[in-house]
Structures are given as C-alpha cells and as structure tokens.
Scaffold this motif. Structure first.
Motif, PDB file in Angstrom:
ATOM      1  N   ASP A 432       0.819  -1.217   0.000  1.00 30.48           N
ATOM      2  CA  ASP A 432       0.000   0.000   0.000  1.00 30.48           C
ATOM      3  C   ASP A 432       0.855   1.271   0.000  1.00 30.48           C
ATOM      4  OD1 ASP A 432      -2.378  -1.410   0.002  1.00 30.48           O
ATOM      5  OD2 ASP A 432      -2.466  -1.516   2.182  1.00 30.48           O
ATOM      6  N   PHE A 433       2.159   1.114   0.240  1.00 29.44           N
ATOM      7  CA  PHE A 433       3.056   2.276   0.294  1.00 29.44           C
ATOM      8  C   PHE A 433       3.712   2.510  -1.059  1.00 29.44           C
ATOM      9  CE2 PHE A 433       3.986   1.584   5.085  1.00 29.44           C
ATOM     10  CZ  PHE A 433       2.846   2.295   5.418  1.00 29.44           C
ATOM     11  N   SER A 434       4.174   3.754  -1.243  1.00 32.78           N
ATOM     12  CA  SER A 434       5.075   4.033  -2.359  1.00 32.78           C
ATOM     13  C   SER A 434       6.482   3.629  -1.941  1.00 32.78           C
ATOM     14  CB  SER A 434       5.048   5.522  -2.710  1.00 32.78           C
ATOM     15  OG  SER A 434       5.635   6.281  -1.661  1.00 32.78           O
ATOM     16  N   VAL A 435       7.396   3.607  -2.890  1.00 33.39           N
ATOM     17  CA  VAL A 435       8.790   3.250  -2.585  1.00 33.39           C
ATOM     18  C   VAL A 435       9.359   4.181  -1.511  1.00 33.39           C
ATOM     19  CG1 VAL A 435      11.138   3.217  -3.547  1.00 33.39           C
ATOM     20  CG2 VAL A 435       9.246   2.180  -4.824  1.00 33.39           C
ATOM     21  N   TYR A 436       9.123   5.481  -1.661  1.00 36.94           N
ATOM     22  CA  TYR A 436       9.643   6.446  -0.680  1.00 36.94           C
ATOM     23  C   TYR A 436       8.977   6.256   0.681  1.00 36.94           C
ATOM     24  CZ  TYR A 436      10.603  10.807   1.746  1.00 36.94           C
ATOM     25  OH  TYR A 436      10.978  11.728   2.693  1.00 36.94           O
ATOM     26  N   GLU A 437       7.662   6.053   0.701  1.00 34.58           N
ATOM     27  CA  GLU A 437       6.948   5.852   1.969  1.00 34.58           C
ATOM     28  C   GLU A 437       7.454   4.603   2.685  1.00 34.58           C
ATOM     29  OE1 GLU A 437       2.614   7.852   0.774  1.00 34.58           O
ATOM     30  OE2 GLU A 437       3.009   5.718   0.415  1.00 34.58           O
ATOM     31  N   GLN A 438       7.730   3.548   1.932  1.00 40.43           N
ATOM     32  CA  GLN A 438       8.254   2.327   2.532  1.00 40.43           C
ATOM     33  C   GLN A 438       9.613   2.590   3.180  1.00 40.43           C
ATOM     34  OE1 GLN A 438       6.976  -0.966   2.830  1.00 40.43           O
ATOM     35  NE2 GLN A 438       8.758  -1.071   4.159  1.00 40.43           N
ATOM     36  N   ALA A 439      10.466   3.312   2.487  1.00 37.82           N
ATOM     37  CA  ALA A 439      11.786   3.640   3.050  1.00 37.82           C
ATOM     38  C   ALA A 439      11.638   4.446   4.338  1.00 37.82           C
ATOM     39  CB  ALA A 439      12.613   4.395   2.021  1.00 37.82           C
ATOM     40  N   GLN A 440      10.678   5.361   4.371  1.00 37.09           N
ATOM     41  CA  GLN A 440      10.478   6.205   5.554  1.00 37.09           C
ATOM     42  C   GLN A 440      10.038   5.401   6.777  1.00 37.09           C
ATOM     43  OE1 GLN A 440      11.359   8.982   6.413  1.00 37.09           O
ATOM     44  NE2 GLN A 440      11.141  10.590   4.895  1.00 37.09           N
ATOM     45  N   THR A 441       9.367   4.272   6.569  1.00 34.17           N
ATOM     46  CA  THR A 441       8.929   3.465   7.715  1.00 34.17           C
ATOM     47  C   THR A 441      10.112   2.904   8.497  1.00 34.17           C
ATOM     48  OG1 THR A 441       8.757   1.401   6.435  1.00 34.17           O
ATOM     49  CG2 THR A 441       6.789   2.812   6.541  1.00 34.17           C
ATOM     50  N   PHE A 442      11.283   2.841   7.875  1.00 32.37           N
ATOM     51  CA  PHE A 442      12.481   2.347   8.555  1.00 32.37           C
ATOM     52  C   PHE A 442      13.383   3.498   9.022  1.00 32.37           C
ATOM     53  CE2 PHE A 442      11.050  -1.512   6.737  1.00 32.37           C
ATOM     54  CZ  PHE A 442      11.687  -2.552   7.399  1.00 32.37           C
ATOM     55  N   ASN A 443      12.939   4.731   8.818  1.00 32.93           N
ATOM     56  CA  ASN A 443      13.761   5.905   9.130  1.00 32.93           C
ATOM     57  C   ASN A 443      13.613   6.276  10.608  1.00 32.93           C
ATOM     58  OD1 ASN A 443      15.322   8.191   8.998  1.00 32.93           O
ATOM     59  ND2 ASN A 443      13.830   9.404   7.844  1.00 32.93           N
ATOM     60  N   SER A 444      14.154   5.434  11.485  1.00 32.60           N
ATOM     61  CA  SER A 444      13.972   5.625  12.932  1.00 32.60           C
ATOM     62  C   SER A 444      14.856   6.731  13.502  1.00 32.60           C
ATOM     63  CB  SER A 444      14.260   4.321  13.670  1.00 32.60           C
ATOM     64  OG  SER A 444      15.520   3.811  13.315  1.00 32.60           O
ATOM     65  N   THR A 445      15.829   7.200  12.746  1.00 31.41           N
ATOM     66  CA  THR A 445      16.706   8.277  13.246  1.00 31.41           C
ATOM     67  C   THR A 445      16.393   9.615  12.591  1.00 31.41           C
ATOM     68  OG1 THR A 445      18.373   7.654  11.597  1.00 31.41           O
ATOM     69  CG2 THR A 445      18.603   6.719  13.812  1.00 31.41           C
ATOM     70  N   SER A 446      15.253   9.681  11.936  1.00 30.84           N
ATOM     71  CA  SER A 446      14.786  10.940  11.329  1.00 30.84           C
ATOM     72  C   SER A 446      15.790  11.537  10.348  1.00 30.84           C
ATOM     73  CB  SER A 446      14.450  11.966  12.424  1.00 30.84           C
ATOM     74  OG  SER A 446      13.452  11.470  13.285  1.00 30.84           O
ATOM     75  N   LEU A 447      16.248  10.700   9.429  1.00 31.10           N
ATOM     76  CA  LEU A 447      17.090  11.221   8.347  1.00 31.10           C
ATOM     77  C   LEU A 447      16.293  12.241   7.541  1.00 31.10           C
ATOM     78  CD1 LEU A 447      18.688   7.932   6.947  1.00 31.10           C
ATOM     79  CD2 LEU A 447      19.835   9.663   8.335  1.00 31.10           C
ATOM     80  N   GLN A 448      16.972  13.249   7.014  1.00 39.14           N
ATOM     81  CA  GLN A 448      16.315  14.241   6.171  1.00 39.14           C
ATOM     82  C   GLN A 448      15.829  13.574   4.880  1.00 39.14           C
ATOM     83  OE1 GLN A 448      15.802  17.597   6.957  1.00 39.14           O
ATOM     84  NE2 GLN A 448      16.462  16.882   8.978  1.00 39.14           N
ATOM     85  N   GLU A 449      14.824  14.183   4.263  1.00 41.29           N
ATOM     86  CA  GLU A 449      14.227  13.609   3.050  1.00 41.29           C
ATOM     87  C   GLU A 449      15.279  13.348   1.978  1.00 41.29           C
ATOM     88  OE1 GLU A 449      11.129  14.932  -0.507  1.00 41.29           O
ATOM     89  OE2 GLU A 449      10.824  15.729   1.526  1.00 41.29           O
ATOM     90  N   HIS A 450      16.184  14.295   1.774  1.00 42.74           N
ATOM     91  CA  HIS A 450      17.181  14.122   0.719  1.00 42.74           C
ATOM     92  C   HIS A 450      18.135  12.976   1.040  1.00 42.74           C
ATOM     93  CE1 HIS A 450      19.649  16.570   3.476  1.00 42.74           C
ATOM     94  NE2 HIS A 450      20.692  16.077   2.851  1.00 42.74           N
ATOM     95  N   GLU A 451      18.378  12.731   2.358  1.00 47.74           N
ATOM     96  CA  GLU A 451      19.268  11.636   2.731  1.00 47.74           C
ATOM     97  C   GLU A 451      18.620  10.278   2.447  1.00 47.74           C
ATOM     98  OE1 GLU A 451      19.778  13.020   6.796  1.00 47.74           O
ATOM     99  OE2 GLU A 451      21.920  13.286   6.410  1.00 47.74           O
ATOM    100  N   VAL A 452      17.307  10.177   2.722  1.00 47.04           N
ATOM    101  CA  VAL A 452      16.579   8.946   2.410  1.00 47.04           C
ATOM    102  C   VAL A 452      16.612   8.690   0.904  1.00 47.04           C
ATOM    103  CG1 VAL A 452      14.317   7.814   2.432  1.00 47.04           C
ATOM    104  CG2 VAL A 452      15.083   9.129   4.431  1.00 47.04           C
ATOM    105  N   LYS A 453      16.446   9.745   0.125  1.00 50.63           N
ATOM    106  CA  LYS A 453      16.427   9.593  -1.331  1.00 50.63           C
ATOM    107  C   LYS A 453      17.813   9.247  -1.876  1.00 50.63           C
ATOM    108  CE  LYS A 453      12.268  12.345  -2.100  1.00 50.63           C
ATOM    109  NZ  LYS A 453      11.667  13.598  -2.582  1.00 50.63           N
ATOM    110  N   ILE A 454      18.853   9.719  -1.196  1.00 53.78           N
ATOM    111  CA  ILE A 454      20.209   9.332  -1.587  1.00 53.78           C
ATOM    112  C   ILE A 454      20.386   7.827  -1.395  1.00 53.78           C
ATOM    113  CG2 ILE A 454      22.634   9.453  -0.866  1.00 53.78           C
ATOM    114  CD1 ILE A 454      22.180  12.471  -0.380  1.00 53.78           C
TER     115      ILE A 454
END
Length: 546
Positions: A432-454
């Motif tokens: 049900d998630f997009s690729v970016y949304e799925q990655a954000q679910t594992f972002n427990s240290t609050s990486l910035q958006e550009h860092e997740v996309k990198i």
C-alpha cells in the motif's frame, strides 16, 4: 513391472532438431518494446541456459519458442513441437493433472475402448498409445508422486508438486525439444537431485531459464538476453562468468582510460584559456600604452573576446564528446556494481547466545512433525541453514525460533534481540506504500528527506521510482528495497532469517543479495535448497529436519 525410463532417448535415424528464431520482436500491449530483432539457432542435443536480468524478456521469449505467445514480428521455426515446463502454474489450478499434462483425451479414449465403445474416433484419439495410463503413473512415481490420482486438481498440490507433475510429462511425452522456465524453483533437495540427473543424462534439445548456478553449470551453452539482444557464450555458466569478468575488466580499462583522457582534455582546455587570457592581457597593456582611440580599443577587445570564445568552443566540444563517451561506458556497468551498502554492525556481539532450544517438537494434526526432538543453540554471528524435505516443518521451526508459536513439547529461550524475517514474497514490504513511503517506515533516526532519497538512489531507485507503488515492484526490486530499508534503519537486526531467498530472483539480484549478506556480521538463518548460494554466503552448519 513397468520398465525403467530412458531419459529422452533418441532413435538412431532421428533427423537433426533445430529451433530457429529470425528477426524476432516483441512489443507489450502498452507499446513498450521488450526485445527487437532477435536471432538464434538451437541445434540437436544442445543444452542451452537462457539467462538475463528480470524484465529482459526471458519468459516471454521461451513462451514464443513454445508457441504459447506470438511475436510482434519475426519467425519461429522448430522441427517438432516443444514440451514446456512453466514457472507459474496459476492458470492450471482448475485443471486436473491429466488435463495439465494434455493426456486427458487419450485416457478417456482408452477408458471408452476398454468399456466396449470401439468407435473409430476413440482409436484415432488413442493412436495406439495403449500404455498411456501405466506410463503416466510410472512417470509421476519417478518424481515422487506415488499414489497421485490423474483426476486430482492441480490446486490441491504445492508448488514443488506442480513442478514435478510437469517434469513427469517429459517422461510421458518423450519430446525432442524441452523448454523449462525456472524448473528448480520449488523443488526440495530430493527433487533437485532428480532434476540434475535428468539434465545430465537427457539427450534431447534443452533450453532452460534458471538462476540455479549448479544447474546452469550442467548446460553446455549460455545465451544472455539483454537490451543489446542475444549474446551466445559457448560453455558452462562458470565459463560465462569468466568471459563476463574479462569483459568487465576491459570495460574498467576503457573507463579509466576515458577518465584520464577527459582529465587531460580539461587540463589542456584550462592551460589554453590561461594562455589566451595572458595574451589578451599583454595586448591590452600595449594598446593602453600606445594611446589608441576608444573605438580601436573596443574593436581589439571584441577580437580578443572572440578568440577566447573560439578557444573555449573548440575545447568544450572535445570535453563534451569525451564526457558523453564516459557516460555511455558507465551505463554499461552491471547494476550490482552501482549499489552501495552501509550496514552498521557496531552493536553486534559475536558469540552471544541468542536462542537455546531443548527437546522440542510440534504437531498440527496429532502427528509429531519430527522423528526426534530437537535441541540446539544459536549464537551471534553464526550462519546456519534449516534443511528438510517439503512438509517437514522448516517454516514451523523458524516460527518457533522467532517466538511466533510455542512448541508443543520442550522449551525455548530467546534473548532480547531484533530479528527480521524475509520470506519469498518480501512481505516486509507494504504494497500500500510508495517506494519512498516504505523507506520512511524504517527511518527511525529521522534522516532528512534528501538523505533517504540518496539511500534509495544507491539501491537503483531513481526519482522516477520514488512515487511508484510497491505493489508493482518485481521480486528483485522488492529485495533491493528491503535491503535499502535495512541500511536506513538505525538498528541492524541481530538475526536475519531468509526463507528461500533466491526463488523468483534473477542471477544479478541473487548476486546483489549475496554481496549484502556477506557484508552483514549478524546471525543468518536460511531455508534454502540452493547449495551454491549457501556456499557463497558462508553457511557453517545445518539443522536437518527428518
């Protein structure tokens, strides 16, 4: 007793068998081009491995060879009707085994004749194949299906059982040409042993799609399907790998040479501009000393600027051409080489007891799963495989280790640790998630958006993929996204459990997963029949369920 089978034996005077593909093109219904202008000749008795990345069109190509799918353009000629072993069986769920094997009409005709209906049509259908029923049951028994009813529906069988049904069809039909799409995917160790024996002893023409490296090394020729078309490598898979390594080394040499050439061109450009600028500066000083009129000064200034622009233009064209050539070379790099891992293994402590199992057994239907109770320990950093035939409770044991179910008998201790279970469908990915949304679910240290996309870019998910729904991702793409999520997470799992990790992956993605697992320092538990993969990831011991 029915006589032993001779694998695909051929008659002394059998004519040469060939499949010929000429100018073959296939375009999807959405107008996307899958492959174009394909040429291939398959000769009698050749054993060919058809390999390529997910999405390259291997399964479509082999279906075209089987006559199941029609090409958009081009010709397919074969000397006899090929026998096809599919990878996906859903279309056969409502079929009986006899229907799936295309022997129902003969069986019905035989039954009618034996019942007294000796019509001409029944004899024509049977075509003197009086042993069809006996041979069918003997073929099924050879693949471990003793007692299976030919009238049984395919949807009552497991994936491995369905594969064995179609493999039994080879013995029944004795075809001259056999096409297989991932035949070892669902087979247990005993099934794979039978398949390997068949591959080695078969005298018919074989074309096989597989990521099973052990199987691939039993074939004589590797044919790679890519965006460039078909490339033929005469030899086993290991020979193919050697050739690809040589190609890669040549590519690396070309890349380094082109990078050096580009640096040199930029250096020459810089020096030429600096010389031109010094010349212009000296000329300007002379003109000022000479006291030339303003109009003459402007004319000379324009000439100097034009000269500088001309120098820039000449060198810009050269560096631009080299930059484009360099980019073209980089596009030829294997995708796996572009992926960057970054597991933080600092919190993992080798040797710590993570799980201790004592005298356990389990049951679902009052019959115990295992002949003997199981006792073992799992320590941090070790790598082990859970083995056993289909139905021997491998997944049940994993659920007990993970604490999802309690054993009927015995005790289990599990340390407080983080575990990730990765099944064949990569259920860790939420469709049900997009690729970016799925990655954000594992972002427990609050990486910035550009860092997740990198991080996503490192795993080959570009800007065009970030909003894509996870539901449309292939198995290989889900695997890469799962690995990316693990690198985004601040806490690396103490235990990673892989359930048949190489199923549904192409060779490239298997190698990506292998590289990632080899970089991980935690505990690895694998359910797999792929012995090549187990060897590559350094599995040290096994728990065999009997």
């Amino acid at each position: 007793m029915f006589p032993a089978f001779a694998w695909c034996s051929v008659s002394t005077f059998k004519k040469e068998i060939m499949i010929i593909l000429q100018n073959l093109t296939y375009i999807h219904s959405n107008k996307d081009l899958l492959f174009d202008n394909i040429h291939l000749a398959v000769n009698d008795n050749e054993k060919i491995a058809l390999i390529g990345n997910n999405g390259s069109g291997k399964s479509t190509l082999i279906k075209i060879m089987a006559g199941i799918v029609q090409p958009s353009a081009g010709l397919v000629n074969s000397s006899s009707k090929p026998y096809y072993v599919p990878q996906i069986f859903g279309q056969f769920n409502e079929h009986t085994i006899a229907q799936a094997l295309q022997i129902e009409d003969k069986l019905n005709a035989l039954s009618e004749i034996l019942s007294g209906n000796v019509s001409e049509s029944n004899f024509a259908t049977l075509n003197d194949d009086w042993t069809i029923e006996e041979r069918s049951y003997a073929a099924l028994a050879h693949w471990g299906h003793q007692g299976l009813d030919l009238k049984q529906r395919m949807n009552t069988l497991s994936g491995g059982q369905k594969t064995k049904v179609f493999l039994a069809g080879i013995l029944i039909h004795q075809p001259d040409i056999i096409l297989m799409d991932e035949p070892s995917n669902h087979l247990d160790l005993s099934g794979r042993a039978l398949l390997y024996n068949f591959i080695q002893s078969c005298e018919s023409t074989l074309v096989v799609i597989s990521h099973d490296r052990k199987l691939l090394n039993m074939l004589d020729i590797v044919v790679e399907l890519s965006s460039k078309g078909l490339s033929v490598y005469g030899g086993s898979y290991d020979f193919y790998k050697e050739q690809k390594l040589s190609e890669r080394q040549a590519l690396d040499h070309d890349l380094k040479s082109k990078e050096k050439e580009l640096r040199k061109a930029k250096e020459i450009e810089r020096e030429a501009l600096e010389r031109q600028q010094r010349t212009d500066a000296r000329g300007k000083k002379k003109q000022e000393k000479a006291g030339l009129p303003r109009i003459s000064m402007n004319t000379l200034k324009n000439k100097a600027e034009n000269s500088t622009a001309k120098v820039k233009g000449v060198h810009a064209e050269k560096t631009g051409m080299l930059s484009q050539e360099l980019n073209d070379l980089r596009k030829e790099l294997p995708e796996a080489d572009k992926i960057k891992f970054g597991f933080d293994n600092s919190s993992l402590h080798k040797g710590k007891i993570l799980c201790s199992v004592k005298e356990i057994n389990h049951s679902y239907d009052q019959n115990l799963l295992w002949k003997e109770r199981l006792s073992f320990q799992i320590t941090s950093g070790e790598r082990l495989v859970v083995k056993g035939l289909n139905g021997k409770g491998k997944t049940t044991l994993i659920k007990i280790i993970l604490g999802e179910i309690k054993p009927l008998i015995g005790t289990i201790y599990k340390a407080d640790c983080k575990t990730v279970y990765i099944d064949q469908e990569y259920s860790i990915i939420d469709n049900d998630f997009s690729v970016y949304e799925q990655a954000q679910t594992f972002n427990s240290t609050s990486l910035q958006e550009h860092e997740v996309k990198i991080r996503l870019n490192r795993f080959l998910f570009t800007k065009d993929d970030w909003d894509k729904s996870c539901s449309v991702l292939s198995g290989g793409e889900k695997m890469r996204l799962m690995l990316c999520c693990l690198t985004i997470s601040s806490q690396v799992p103490d235990i990673i459990v892989l359930d048949e990790p190489t199923n549904n992956l192409d060779i490239q993605n298997v190698e990506i997963m292998t590289a990632a697992i080899n970089e991980y320092e935690g505990t690895l538990i694998v359910i797999s029949h792929d012995e090549y993969f187990l060897e590559q990831v350094g599995v040290e011991r096994e728990i065999e369920l009997i």
